[in-house]
Design a protein around this motif. Structure first.
Motif, PDB file in Angstrom:
ATOM      1  N   LEU A  59       0.855  -1.152  -0.039  1.00 20.56           N
ATOM      2  CA  LEU A  59      -0.141   0.044  -0.263  1.00 20.56           C
ATOM      3  C   LEU A  59       0.731   1.126  -0.130  1.00 20.56           C
ATOM      4  N   VAL A  82      -2.288  -0.774  -3.516  1.00 18.64           N
ATOM      5  CA  VAL A  82      -3.389   0.135  -3.008  1.00 18.64           C
ATOM      6  C   VAL A  82      -2.646   1.415  -2.747  1.00 18.64           C
ATOM      7  N   ARG A 107      -6.084  -0.555  -6.266  1.00 15.64           N
ATOM      8  CA  ARG A 107      -7.523  -0.122  -5.549  1.00 15.64           C
ATOM      9  C   ARG A 107      -7.094   1.292  -5.033  1.00 15.64           C
ATOM     10  N   MET A 109      -7.921   3.322  -1.630  1.00 16.26           N
ATOM     11  CA  MET A 109      -8.495   3.531  -0.292  1.00 16.26           C
ATOM     12  C   MET A 109      -8.563   4.872  -0.021  1.00 16.26           C
TER      13      MET A 109
END
Ligand SMILES: O=C([C@H](O)CO)[C@H](O)[C@H](O)COP(=O)(O)O
Length: 429
Positions: A59, A82, A107, A109
């Motif tokens: 991430l 992410v 993705r 967040m």
């Protein structure tokens, strides 16, 4: 299964990688390149983490506020899975980020950090197409005692998004978070500042994997006062001074009974030129947990000695701090009572009765108000204003933890300079 994300909030890339490896060994599933790390090392740290952890979720905590598409593209092309975008960003930023995320196979967040109405904003971003949200209390806000758990509970009941949670989590609160419906538990300080990173990551793993039923009942919540005193007893005056940005240390005052630590609240006294009336009267209105803090303004006439010490022992005071002189050194030492002072001389002054008790004073060049927290140890004495005491205690605990971790690194062969990558961080101004 609830995912554990270790947040690498350090600024030294080599340390970050070492910590990540240790945390992964303890069960961390997601590896976060923390915002400070990204600011320090740029996208290279994402590339490096990707290479070392081909199978972990990486991430990039970009905390993007604008130009979402470009920042998402950058992180994605470096290997992130992410990317975080701030909930405070304009809807246009979030839309652009989502489009870019789709294009590059990552993705988004959305991080609710510091958003005034996190629940309402979470619903809005869900409508925009976000499916991963972070209920987050930032590190600075945590220091004032704020926790993400209540917001998490409310949000979990209202959304279908996957929910991450962050904000000073420990095994106890990580377990609570899992019970409350978190899908990803993000932990920074508890793991990265631990002197045993692998064990701390494993503790978090174990806590979230326990079912709510088998979890031991939560310990009764301590009052802020109790928590703060426990922290001040654990940390050193050096840690506290660091947490206060080098403020708070009294000058020219040291322990006359080394090895004794004091933590308590100030009963202040202003007196003059060896006048010992007000200082000893202050003992009579003090008790356990109190520290009499005296400005006397004369380093060559003692206004405290063996008899005052014995009275203070009998009344169970925590200690005395004197901007001035003490005498009867042998009796003071025998008493084991914590006495901090600027000088030791044999001659005493007179009890004239000049001065005041429980007023603002200057002691060791620091302002002290009645009720302020005083902490003394062999490095000296610091004063912590009562209004900021909880926050300073929490911050000094973070300093203490970080130093413990550094001690471990040095024990394992690093030098202080190499552990902190110091050459790179010399002030270039
Ligand atoms: O995102 C974080 C913070 O804003 C600094 O970048 C932290 O990674 C997150 O809060 C988790 O760390 P702890 O709160 O120390 O557990």
């Amino acid at each position: 299964m609830v995912q554990i994300q270790v947040a690498l909030d350090v600024v030294e890339p080599d340390r970050a990688v070492r910590i990540a490896e240790e945390a992964a060994a303890g069960g961390a599933d997601w590896i976060e390149a923390g915002t400070p790390l990204i600011k320090s090392a740029g996208m290279d740290i994402i590339r490096r983490l990707r290479k070392i952890f081909p199978d972990k979720i990486i991430l990039a905590d970009m905390k993007t506020m604008d130009v979402g598409a470009a920042e998402v593209e950058m992180a994605a092309k470096s290997g992130a899975d992410v990317v975080t975008i701030l909930a405070a960003a304009d809807d246009a930023v979030i839309r652009q980020s989502l489009l870019s995320a789709k294009k590059y196979g990552v993705r988004i967040m959305v991080d609710l950090i510091s958003f005034p109405d996190p629940l309402a904003r979470a619903k809005e971003v869900e409508v925009l197409g976000v499916d991963l949200i972070n209920v987050h209390v930032g590190i600075d806000a945590q220091m004032t005692g704020v926790s993400p758990i209540e917001t998490l509970k409310k949000l979990a009941a209202e959304t279908d998004m996957e929910i991450a949670v962050a904000g000073g989590l420990t095994p106890e609160t990580a377990g609570e978070a899992a019970d409350a419906g978190a899908d990803i538990v993000i932990v920074g300080s508890y793991i990265i500042n631990s002197d045993n990173v692998t064990q701390s990551a494993a503790d978090i793993r174990k806590a979230v994997d326990l079912s709510a039923k088998s979890r031991a009942p939560a310990a009764e919540k301590k009052s802020k006062e109790t928590e703060m005193i426990e922290i001040f007893k654990k940390v050193s005056t050096s840690n506290i001074s660091d947490a206060m940005h080098r403020k708070g240390a009294m000058q020219g005052i040291s322990s006359k009974n080394p090895g004794k630590k004091i933590v308590g609240r100030a009963v202040t006294v202003r007196s003059f030129g060896g006048d010992w009336a007000k200082p000893v009267e202050a003992i009579d209105i003090s008790g356990p947990g109190d520290i009499v803090v005296i400005y006397n303004g004369d380093r060559d006439i003692a206004m405290w000695g063996g008899l005052a010490t014995l009275t203070a022992v009998n009344r169970k005071l925590e200690g005395v701090v004197i901007d001035g002189a003490v005498r009867d050194f042998d009796e003071v030492q025998k008493s084991d009572f914590p006495v901090f002072a600027s000088n030791v001389v044999p001659n005493a002054g007179d009890p004239k009765g000049l001065g005041e008790i429980n007023v603002e004073i200057i002691c060791g060049n620091q302002t002290v108000n009645p009720g302020d927290y005083i902490i003394g140890d062999d490095s000296g004495v610091v004063v912590v204003p009562k209004e900021r005491a909880y926050e300073i205690a929490r911050r000094s605990e973070e300093v203490w933890k970080r130093e413990k971790r550094l001690f471990e690194e040095i024990k394992n062969g690093k030098t202080l300079a190499s552990a902190l990558e110091l050459l790179k961080w010399e002030n270039k101004k």
